[in-house]
Design an enzyme around this catalytic site. Structure first.
Site, PDB file in Angstrom:
ATOM      1  N   GLY A  14      67.895   7.234  53.235  1.00 56.36           N
ATOM      2  CA  GLY A  14      66.910   6.783  54.227  1.00 56.36           C
ATOM      3  C   GLY A  14      65.509   6.841  53.646  1.00 56.36           C
ATOM      4  NE  ARG A  75      72.031   5.670  55.016  1.00 57.21           N
ATOM      5  CZ  ARG A  75      71.158   6.671  55.126  1.00 57.21           C
ATOM      6  NH1 ARG A  75      71.137   7.627  54.254  1.00 57.21           N
ATOM      7  NH2 ARG A  75      70.312   6.716  56.117  1.00 57.21           N
ATOM      8  NE  ARG A 175      71.965  12.194  57.898  1.00 59.55           N
ATOM      9  CZ  ARG A 175      72.062  10.924  57.515  1.00 59.55           C
ATOM     10  NH1 ARG A 175      73.015  10.173  57.990  1.00 59.55           N
ATOM     11  NH2 ARG A 175      71.216  10.411  56.651  1.00 59.55           N
TER      12      ARG A 175
HETATM   13  O1  F6P Z   1      68.301  11.127  56.919  1.00 57.22           O
HETATM   14  C1  F6P Z   1      67.264  10.425  57.477  1.00 57.22           C
HETATM   15  C2  F6P Z   1      67.668   9.784  58.772  1.00 57.22           C
HETATM   16  O2  F6P Z   1      66.522   9.149  59.292  1.00 57.22           O
HETATM   17  C3  F6P Z   1      68.301  10.708  59.798  1.00 57.22           C
HETATM   18  O3  F6P Z   1      67.387  11.477  60.522  1.00 57.22           O
HETATM   19  C4  F6P Z   1      69.056   9.722  60.635  1.00 57.22           C
HETATM   20  O4  F6P Z   1      70.146  10.343  61.282  1.00 57.22           O
HETATM   21  C5  F6P Z   1      69.544   8.734  59.637  1.00 57.22           C
HETATM   22  O5  F6P Z   1      68.641   8.793  58.544  1.00 57.22           O
HETATM   23  C6  F6P Z   1      69.635   7.314  60.140  1.00 57.22           C
HETATM   24  O6  F6P Z   1      70.180   6.523  59.129  1.00 57.22           O
HETATM   25  P1  F6P Z   1      70.187   4.933  59.148  1.00 57.22           P
HETATM   26  O7  F6P Z   1      68.796   4.461  58.873  1.00 57.22           O
HETATM   27  O8  F6P Z   1      71.118   4.571  58.056  1.00 57.22           O
HETATM   28  O9  F6P Z   1      70.622   4.515  60.500  1.00 57.22           O
END
Ligand code: F6P
Length: 326
Positions: A14, A75, A175
């Site tokens: 992220g 990712r 998270r």
């Molecule tokens: O790890 C950073 C974060 O922003 C978390 O707080 C959150 O759960 C996650 O990434 C969200 O991921 P994505 O952007 O893949 O939905």
């Protein structure tokens, strides 16, 4: 001797405000010290696919103030396989990259750790995540900016909560970590923070309602860390609607707004200091460590420690919130 001529830099997982300031510091410190720099786009995915370009000083001009990451991020599924990591290693060899600086959160540093071990590579990590959930560092790049974004948003919600005399559950990111919820609640004067670290031990919502938390107030704000363990803001609101229909409940999920925006001064300074330290670490022969900060001193934290899921949260702050919400 460290035997390093060329350093690759990438951002992964992220994005977090301040990543660009870190890329700038890594690039310019490396160039200043006579290294070549290669920028890798789209994180480990780009390393697997060979998205690698030489970086000069001008490539990082005018980025210190920008949110997101100019290198993009991803990712990568491919990097999770051994074949994918072999391709990544081959691309490094092709480009003459001897060492890597990886800017990202726990998943990214876990990937870096595995890659470094398999191919005997010098890799240094920088903690880039709004979650602040890496161990061995007091704070992470992006956390302060996200916290300030939360404060601005909650202050606004408070206006309408007060006008309509409502109970608001506001879900924040993190998270499985409660740092944003806990310190966001302190900074906004919220009535409570519901965090995953204690959600299995205590029925925080039950306690809150039983204490009659808003009987003499005309509105209430509760910050909830997004997590299955807390039930999230939606889950808690549903429970209140069923069990306590007298409350006029609303939910706001702040979501990805927390990940964007121009980094605060604190995040720019942190990212700059850590970016410089990453290059110093490599010249000192450090490998497989994350640069952390403890009591304002830069430190090296082994990857294995940094990604351990046990960063302590200051539970006393929950009592502070409770005491100050009378
Ligand atoms: O790890 C950073 C974060 O922003 C978390 O707080 C959150 O759960 C996650 O990434 C969200 O991921 P994505 O952007 O893949 O939905």
């Amino acid at each position: 001797m460290h035997g390093i001529n060329c350093i690759g830099v990438l951002t992964s997982g992220g994005d977090a405000p301040g990543m660009n300031a870190a890329i700038r510091a890594v690039t310019r410190t490396a160039l200043y010290n006579g290294f070549e720099v290669r920028a890798i786009y789209h994180g480990f995915k780009g390393l697997v696919e060979g998205e690698i370009v030489p970086f000069r000083s001008e490539n990082v001009s005018n980025i210190i103030q920008l949110g997101g990451t100019i290198l993009k991020t991803a990712r990568s599924q491919a990097f999770m396989t051994y074949e994918g990591r072999c391709r990544a290693y081959d691309n490094m060899q092709k480009e003459g990259i001897d060492a890597l600086v990886v800017i990202g959160g726990d998943g990214s540093l876990a990937g870096a750790r595995e890659f470094a071990a398999e191919f005997d590579l010098p890799i240094v990590g920088l903690p880039g995540t709004i979650d602040n959930d890496l161990s061995g560092t007091d704070t992470t790049i992006g956390y302060d900016t996200a916290l300030n974004t939360i404060v601005q948003a909650v202050d606004k919600i408070r206006d309408t909560a007060m006008s309509h005399e409502r109970l608001f559950f506001i879900e924040v990111m993190g998270r499985n970590a409660g740092f944003l919820a806990l310190n966001g609640a302190i900074a906004t004067g919220a009535e409570a923070a519901i965090i995953p670290e204690i959600a299995t031990e205590v029925d925080q919502l039950g306690e809150l309602i039983r204490s009659g938390f808003n009987h003499h107030k005309n509105s209430s704000i509760v910050l909830v860390a997004e997590s299955e363990v807390t039930g999230g803001a939606m889950g808690l609101a549903d429970r209140v609607r069923k069990e306590y229909p007298e409350y006029d409940v609303r939910v706001t999920i702040l979501g990805h707004v927390q990940r964007g925006g121009s980094p605060t001064a604190a995040d720019r300074i942190l990212a700059t200091r850590m970016g410089e330290a990453a290059i110093t670490a490599l010249t000192e022969g450090q490998r497989n460590v994350m640069v952390g900060i403890q009591n304002d001193q830069l430190v090296y934290v082994p990857f294995s420690k940094a990604i351990r899921d046990d960063k302590p949260i200051n539970r006393n702050l929950l009592q502070t919130i409770k005491m100050l919400s009378i």
